[in-house]
Design an enzyme around this catalytic site. Sequence first.
Site, short mmCIF file in Angstrom:
data_model
loop_
_atom_site.label_atom_id
_atom_site.label_comp_id
_atom_site.label_asym_id
_atom_site.label_seq_id
_atom_site.Cartn_x
_atom_site.Cartn_y
_atom_site.Cartn_z
N HIS A 10 0.82 -1.22 0.00
CA HIS A 10 0.00 0.00 0.00
C HIS A 10 0.85 1.26 0.00
O HIS A 10 0.44 2.29 -0.53
CB HIS A 10 -0.97 -0.03 1.18
CG HIS A 10 -2.10 -0.97 0.96
ND1 HIS A 10 -2.16 -2.20 1.54
CD2 HIS A 10 -3.17 -0.88 0.15
CE1 HIS A 10 -3.24 -2.83 1.12
NE2 HIS A 10 -3.87 -2.05 0.28
N GLU A 60 -10.72 -11.32 -3.53
CA GLU A 60 -9.28 -11.19 -3.26
C GLU A 60 -8.77 -12.25 -2.29
O GLU A 60 -7.63 -12.21 -1.85
CB GLU A 60 -8.96 -9.78 -2.74
CG GLU A 60 -9.83 -9.32 -1.59
CD GLU A 60 -9.55 -7.87 -1.18
OE1 GLU A 60 -8.55 -7.29 -1.60
OE2 GLU A 60 -10.37 -7.34 -0.42
N ASP A 69 -4.17 -8.81 -3.32
CA ASP A 69 -4.29 -9.79 -2.24
C ASP A 69 -4.49 -11.21 -2.78
O ASP A 69 -4.00 -12.16 -2.18
CB ASP A 69 -5.46 -9.42 -1.32
CG ASP A 69 -5.04 -8.35 -0.32
OD1 ASP A 69 -3.95 -8.49 0.25
OD2 ASP A 69 -5.79 -7.38 -0.14
N CYS A 77 -9.63 -4.54 -9.93
CA CYS A 77 -9.07 -3.30 -9.40
C CYS A 77 -7.68 -3.51 -8.79
O CYS A 77 -7.10 -2.58 -8.24
CB CYS A 77 -10.01 -2.66 -8.38
SG CYS A 77 -10.31 -3.71 -6.95
C1 PEP Z 1 -6.39 -5.80 -4.01
O1 PEP Z 1 -6.16 -6.54 -3.04
O2 PEP Z 1 -6.11 -6.11 -5.19
C2 PEP Z 1 -7.00 -4.48 -3.80
C3 PEP Z 1 -7.34 -3.71 -4.81
O3 PEP Z 1 -7.16 -4.05 -2.51
P1 PEP Z 1 -5.96 -3.43 -1.65
O4 PEP Z 1 -4.80 -3.18 -2.59
O5 PEP Z 1 -6.47 -2.20 -1.02
O6 PEP Z 1 -5.67 -4.51 -0.66
MG MG Z 2 -6.97 -6.07 -1.12
#
Ligand code: PEP
Ligand code: MG
Length: 587
Positions: A196, A439, A463, A510
Site C-alpha cells: 500500500h 481477493e 491480495d 481493481c
Molecule cells: C487488491 O487486493 O487487489 C485491492 C485492490 O485491494 P488493496 O490493494 O487495497 O488490498
Molecule cells: Mg486487497
Amino acid sequence: MASAKRLELQGLGVSPGLAIGRAVCIETQMLEVFRFPLPESDIGAEIERFRQAVEMAEAEIQTTRLKAHDELGDDLAAIFEAHLLMLGDRAVLGQVEKRIREEQVNAEWAVYKTAEELGERFESLESPQFRERSDDLRDVMRYLLRALQGVAHHELSELATDVVIITHDLTPSEAVRLGRQQVVAFAIETGGLTSHTSIIARDLNIPMVAGVEGVTASVTDNDPVIIDGIDGKVILHPSKSEIKKVQRRIAELENRERELLSTRELPCVTRDGIRIDLMANIDLPEEIDDARNYGAAGVGLYRSEFLYIEASPELPSEEDHLRLYQRLIDEIHPHPVYIRTFDLGGRKLAREVMDTQEDNPVLGLRGIRLTLARPKIFKTQLRALLRAGAGRKLHIMLPMVSALDEIYDFREFTAGVLKELKKERLEHTRDFDLGVMIEVPSAALVADVLAREVSFFSIGTNDLIQYALAVDRNNEHVSYLYRPLHPSMLRMIRFVIDSARQAGIDCSMCGEMAADWHYTALLLGLGLRRLSLSPRMIPEIKAQIRELTLSELAPVAERCLEMGCAKEIESYLNDVLVQSPLSSASI
Ligand code: PEP
Ligand code: MG
C-alpha cells in the site's frame, strides 16, 4: 554537489518517475494517536497495559540516561533524569488512568490528551523552568506512546525542501503525511510493487524505489541523491553530468505526461470496436480531480480506509464520511463510484485505529472481518453511506470477503441500521448495489455461489496473488515469487469472470495487475471489459487497448490457460503480443 564517493544501489522501481534531492533518513516509524472507545469490561486491562508501558518507558529512558552519561557527560544525562522523575510522578500517571477509566478510551489517547493539557498549563506559566517542563512532558509522552504502540519513534519536525525520504520501512499513513510535505521521493529497504505504501507513492506521483537493501546504512542526512523509480535505482553523490541528464529526462517525462493527457477524450475501444471501461482507483480526495483529468469512466475502487488517516487523530465522524461520499459521487457523476467499506487491518492502520496486536495480521482481523467485529465503528460509516445514497446511485463494496456468511452478516447489520435511520427520519437510500472484492482464494473458488447474492465483483489481484501463492505482497525477499501470471491466478480469474457472466452481474478488476500493460491483452482475452486502476495509468492502458483486436485475444487467453507455469505464459505472451505503444520492455 558531487564531492563524496558516488554509490549506486539497486532496488525495485515501484512508483515511476525521477527525482533529485537531499536525503532525510528516518530510522523508524512515526506515531499516530487515534481515539477509540472501549467497552467497560476492557478498562482494567487497558490500565494494566498502560502500567506496563510506563515500566518499559522507564527502562528505555534509564538506558538512554546511562549512555548519555558515558558519552556526553552529566549535564545531558540530567535531561533524562528529569524525564524519569516525571514518569515517576503519581499525579501525572493518575490523571492518565483516570481518563482511561472515566472517558473509557484507549491508553494512547489518554496519554496524548493528558500531556497536551498539562503542556498547555506549563506553557501558560511565566517561568522558563515550567516551559522546559513542557518539553520534558512531550518527550515523556513519546516514550510512553512508543512503548504502548510497540514501535520506535522518529520525530520528523523540520523538513527542508526537495526531501528524499530514506528509511527501512514506511506505513501507508506515513507515506500520505510525508508525501504532502516537501518530499520528492522515497527509497525504502522493504516493500514491493503492490504494497500500500507503493500504491500511495503512485497516487501522489512521488517516485519511489522499494527493497533497496542497505540504503539506510549507506546514506546520511543531507546527502545528495537521485531516485530513479523507473529503473529502481538510488544514486548517492551523483556527478554533475548525471544530474543534468536526469533533469533532461524529467523534462521529457513531463512532456510525455502532457501528451498522454491530451488523449483524454479518445474513446477507449479496441480496433474491432469493443468498448472497455477504464475506471479509477482512488485513495485520497485529491485524486478525484486526477480521475476526471485522466478521463476515468468512474471510480471502480474508493479505498475508504484512507479517510481514517485524514481524520487522524480522531476517528472520522459520520458527517466526515457523509461529506466525502456525497462529494465523490457528485463530482464523478454521471459515472458510477464503488465505495469500499473500510479495509483496515493487515498493515493498514490496524494498530493505530483498532488496537489489534496480531502475530500474523495479514491473516487476521482485517477487511470485512474487522468491520463486523467492530460494529460501533462500522455503524458510523454505514449510516453515512446510506445517507449519501439518498437521491444518488450508491455502490457498496465489501473487502476481504472469504465466505457467503459475511454477506449475510452484512445484510443483517444493514437491516438494523436502516431501521435506525428511518426512526430518526434521516434521508437515506434502501436501494443500493452491493458487491464484493474477490481477493481471497476461498471467495474466488465459490464465485458462482457469491454471484447469486451480489450485484458485482471486483477482482483484487494484489491480495489474491498474495493469498493464492502464499507470497507476502510487502516482502522484498519473496517478490520474485509474486507472479500475476501463475496458472492458478489465470484459472481463478477465468472462473470469477465466468461466474459473474452466468449470473448476469458486473465484474471488474481493481488490483494492480489491471494497471500493467503487459497483462491488458490477456485480461481482455479472459473476458474482462472493465478495469480499475490508478488514474495516472489510464492513458497508457487506453493507448494499449486501442492497439488491440479483441477477437484475436480469446484464443491467446485459452492457450495461456493450458500452460503449466508462469514463465511459459510470460514467454508466450512476449512472442505473440505487440509491445506497448509507449514502453519497450517485455514481461
Ligand atoms: C487488491 O487486493 O487487489 C485491492 C485492490 O485491494 P488493496 O490493494 O487495497 O488490498
Ligand atoms: Mg486487497
